[in-house]
Design an enzyme around this catalytic site. Structure first.
Site, short mmCIF file in Angstrom:
data_model
loop_
_atom_site.label_atom_id
_atom_site.label_comp_id
_atom_site.label_asym_id
_atom_site.label_seq_id
_atom_site.Cartn_x
_atom_site.Cartn_y
_atom_site.Cartn_z
N ARG A 146 0.36 3.64 -3.28
CA ARG A 146 -0.31 4.93 -3.05
C ARG A 146 0.69 6.07 -2.87
O ARG A 146 0.65 7.06 -3.58
CB ARG A 146 -1.22 4.86 -1.83
CG ARG A 146 -2.30 3.80 -1.98
CD ARG A 146 -3.35 3.92 -0.91
NE ARG A 146 -4.05 2.65 -0.79
CZ ARG A 146 -5.30 2.50 -0.39
NH1 ARG A 146 -6.01 3.55 -0.07
NH2 ARG A 146 -5.85 1.32 -0.29
N THR A 159 -0.95 0.56 -10.32
CA THR A 159 -2.23 -0.08 -9.96
C THR A 159 -3.12 0.84 -9.13
O THR A 159 -4.27 0.51 -8.88
CB THR A 159 -1.98 -1.43 -9.25
OG1 THR A 159 -3.20 -2.16 -9.25
CG2 THR A 159 -1.46 -1.23 -7.84
N GLU A 185 0.83 -1.21 0.00
CA GLU A 185 0.00 0.00 0.00
C GLU A 185 0.85 1.25 0.00
O GLU A 185 0.54 2.23 -0.68
CB GLU A 185 -0.94 0.02 1.22
CG GLU A 185 -1.97 -1.10 1.25
CD GLU A 185 -3.06 -0.99 0.18
OE1 GLU A 185 -3.10 0.02 -0.54
OE2 GLU A 185 -3.87 -1.92 0.07
N ASP A 228 -4.20 -10.19 -8.54
CA ASP A 228 -4.50 -9.20 -9.59
C ASP A 228 -3.34 -8.39 -10.19
O ASP A 228 -2.94 -8.58 -11.33
CB ASP A 228 -5.63 -8.26 -9.12
CG ASP A 228 -5.40 -7.66 -7.72
OD1 ASP A 228 -4.33 -7.85 -7.16
OD2 ASP A 228 -6.34 -7.00 -7.21
N GLU A 272 -12.21 -0.52 -10.38
CA GLU A 272 -11.77 -1.47 -11.42
C GLU A 272 -12.68 -1.52 -12.65
O GLU A 272 -12.19 -1.69 -13.78
CB GLU A 272 -11.63 -2.88 -10.83
CG GLU A 272 -10.46 -3.04 -9.85
CD GLU A 272 -10.72 -2.43 -8.47
OE1 GLU A 272 -11.89 -2.12 -8.17
OE2 GLU A 272 -9.75 -2.26 -7.71
C1 DMJ Z 1 -6.52 0.03 -5.11
O1 DMJ Z 1 -5.84 0.41 -3.98
C2 DMJ Z 1 -5.62 -0.57 -6.12
O2 DMJ Z 1 -6.26 -0.57 -7.33
C3 DMJ Z 1 -5.18 -1.96 -5.77
O3 DMJ Z 1 -4.49 -2.59 -6.82
C4 DMJ Z 1 -6.32 -2.85 -5.37
N1 DMJ Z 1 -7.55 -2.18 -5.27
C5 DMJ Z 1 -7.66 -0.88 -4.74
C6 DMJ Z 1 -8.97 -0.26 -5.18
O4 DMJ Z 1 -10.01 -1.13 -5.30
#
Ligand code: DMJ
Length: 639
Positions: A272, A621, A268, A401, A535
């Site tokens: 982020r 992501t 995270e 994912d 998503e």
């Molecule tokens: C986000 O923090 C990112 O997309 C992560 O890869 C997984 N999903 C959350 C949002 O749903």
């Protein structure tokens, strides 16, 4: 010299002492020796000494101290100092810390101290790292050369990077229809509303609680604050919310504190914070974002000190201690976590000149490419100790994912040079097509989960990003394969759209199933919630850009209307507990990824294609754009 000048009406000192000429000479000799010694002694004083700061030029003070005390520089680790990394030797051979005025023996002493202090502070986090079970192998935290004083500081050439882009980052904005513009403006208004409320009620906390009008800190970021600020920065910038961007930037400059001591999710923090800071640096060229990203990157390095180099999931950002999630089987690391570092870590090396970050993720790649894959699939749990799979659960949704996403994006970001990543992606997708892609009785295509060979006919909301990913990858295939993958991407995206339209709120549940008569609907109470996830709109955005079929914009607009109707509350946006009920039950949380991703992808869906063009950027992501390394323009040394 002032002290020896004869003052009117007073005998000079030596004369007053009644000395003869040879004695006077000896006295002067003694005095000048004393002065030289005093000056030399200044170098041995601590940095904080007022005398030292008074008499020595600033540069000599800093360099002498940095080489004589590695531990002190690591404790106060200033990112610019640690990461202005040397690549080539400077013209002068003299070490920077050796002032020409310092006597020779003193300089020798300083050199010895520097040698004993070892490599620069960059390597220190690894050395103070402790790992659960004490199984850490002796793995240097940094493989870069220690002799920093013999090399010139590394500087990333930002102007050159900007010239290498093929499109203006915020686009050219020509000839669009008024409806598209109005829809885009509506999404911009939603972003402003989300930001303003966060700013008013929760600035400096991680998320806004829009019902109770206060902030939420949580325990994912190890004491770091301002997740929403960092996640929102590039969206505010792209949307040209200038004033709001300045507010966010000011918070980063004045209040974003990295000296925290708490347990953070490596994943995270990377996606982020590091992703958000890197993207904003590339978009704006403002040094503060780069230096914060690099400083934070250094703090994550101890998590990699395991027998295999596969990082553990949790790290204390203060002590550097790391361990695995309590819920992960047998101390394993999670595929979607350690497999989602590659893009950011390559950029940390690119910006710092320090290869350590790239080495860490290349090692992860090495372990993954060598380990045996059951039926060609990648299970979600791997032991960081043995490097083998811990249990055979495979999913393109949660836990797996973004590992797949980062394979194809690594290849794209490398300007299609990273052929290993492309091959791993192609092979993984082939295995997924063969074993996990299914069609429901009602004709909906979905990707099931796999538990040791047994299929679970369920798709998580998280898995809905895969429509966009597969479409993106398909652009670079040819013939049948390209067509097959574009169809697969469109079908999955359509199934995810169905999961939205089949609910009463027109928002999709956390997971939906294809068994016992259900088709793209949640069957368990615990899976009915929607937490403002991105998503599905992410896939709409990619499919719009890659096909220009109007349905993707229509579907995106349906989401905007549903968000306005069911998630907008007086002080921000909130998730809801049940997408099948129109009686509102809000969860009182405005997730930071709503500003980073959901609103950004919706906005881009109604932009021209040159805004954050897919020719220049890949999105991490968390939807933070990172630039593609245009190697052709670099080789030619031109835009
Ligand atoms: C986000 O923090 C990112 O997309 C992560 O890869 C997984 N999903 C959350 C949002 O749903």
């Amino acid at each position: 010299m002032v002290v020896l000048r004869k003052l009117p009406g007073m005998p000079g000192w030596p004369a007053a002492l009644g000395l003869r000429l040879p004695q006077k000479f000896l006295f002067l000799l003694f005095l000048s020796g004393l002065l030289t010694l005093c000056f030399g002694a200044l170098f041995l004083l601590p940095d904080s000494s007022r005398f030292k700061r008074l008499f020595l030029p600033r540069r000599a003070t800093a360099s002498a101290s940095s080489s004589s005390s590695a531990s002190s520089s690591s404790a106060s680790s200033s990112s610019t100092r640690d990461t202005d990394l040397p690549r080539s030797p400077p013209a002068a051979a003299e070490p920077r810390h050796a002032s020409p005025a310092a006597p020779r023996r003193l300089r020798e002493k300083l050199r010895t101290a520097a040698r004993m202090a070892g490599p620069p502070a960059r390597t220190a986090p690894g050395s103070r790292q402790q790992v659960q079970g004490g199984e850490s192998r002796a793995q240097p935290a940094s493989a870069s050369p220690p002799a920093r004083e013999t090399r010139a500081p590394f500087r990333f050439d930002y102007e050159r990077f900007r010239r290498s882009l093929r499109h203006p980052v915020r686009g050219g904005r020509s000839g669009e229809d008024p409806e598209t513009r109005a829809r885009r403006m509506k999404i911009k208004e939603m972003m402003k509303f989300a930001w303003d409320n966060y700013k008013q009620y929760a600035l400096g906390k991680n998320e806004l609680r829009p019902l109770t009008k206060n902030g939420h800190i949580g325990n994912m970021f190890g004491g770091l604050r301002g997740a929403t600020v960092i996640d929102a920065l590039d969206t505010l910038y792209i949307m040209e919310l200038e004033e709001e961007f300045q507010e966010a930037k000011q918070w980063v400059e004045k209040s974003f504190d990295l000296n925290v001591n708490g347990e953070a999710s490596l994943f995270e923090v990377n996606i982020r914070y590091i992703g958000g800071l890197l993207a904003t640096y590339y978009l704006t060229g403002e040094e503060v974002f780069k230096s914060k990203a690099l400083e934070l990157g250094e703090k994550l390095l101890p998590a990699f000190n395991t027998p295999t180099g596969i990082p553990r999931g949790v790290i204390n950002l203060g002590s550097g201690m790391s361990w695995s999630w309590g819920w992960a089987s047998a101390g394993s690391s999670i595929l979607a976590e350690f497999g989602t570092l590659h893009l950011e870590f390559l950029h940390l090396s690119e910006l710092s000149g320090n290869p350590v970050f790239a080495e860490k993720v290349r090692n992860i790649r090495r372990v993954l490419s060598r380990v045996e894959k059951p039926q060609g699939l990648y299970p979600n749990f791997l032991s960081p100790v043995t490097g083998s799979w811990v249990q055979h659960h495979v999913s393109i949704g949660g836990l797996g994912d973004s590992f797949y996403e980062y394979l194809i994006k690594s290849w794209l970001m490398s300007d299609k040079k990273d052929s290993e990543a492309k091959k791993m992606y192609d092979d993984a997708l082939e295995a997924i097509e063969k074993h996990l892609v299914k069609k429901s009785a009602g004709g909906l295509t979905y990707i099931a989960e796999w538990r040791g060979g047994i299929l679970d006919h369920k798709m998580g909301h998280l898995a809905c990003f895969s429509g966009g990913m597969i479409a993106l990858g398909a652009q670079h295939s040819t013939g049948d394969r390209r067509q097959r993958h574009m169809e697969l991407a469109a079908e999955i995206t359509s199934t995810c759209h169905e999961s939205y339209t089949r609910s009463d709120t027109k928002l999709g549940p956390e997971a939906f199933r294809f068994d016992a008569g259900s088709e793209a609907t949640a069957t368990r109470l615990s899976e009915r919630y929607y937490i403002l996830r991105p998503e599905v709109v992410e896939s709409y955005m990619y499919l719009w850009r890659l096909t220009h079929q109007p349905k993707y914009r229509h579907w995106g607009w349906e989401v905007v209307q549903a968000l306005e109707k069911h998630c907008r509350v007086e002080a921000g946006f909130s998730g809801i507990r049940d997408v099948y009920s129109t009686t509102p039950s809000h969860d009182n949380m405005q997730q930071s990824f709503f500003l980073a991703e959901t609103l950004k992808y919706l906005y881009l869906l109604f932009c021209e294609d040159d805004v954050l063009s897919l020719e220049d950027w890949v999105f991490n992501t968390e939807a933070h754009p990172l630039p593609i390394n245009h190697t052709d323009s670099k080789a030619a040394g031109q835009p």
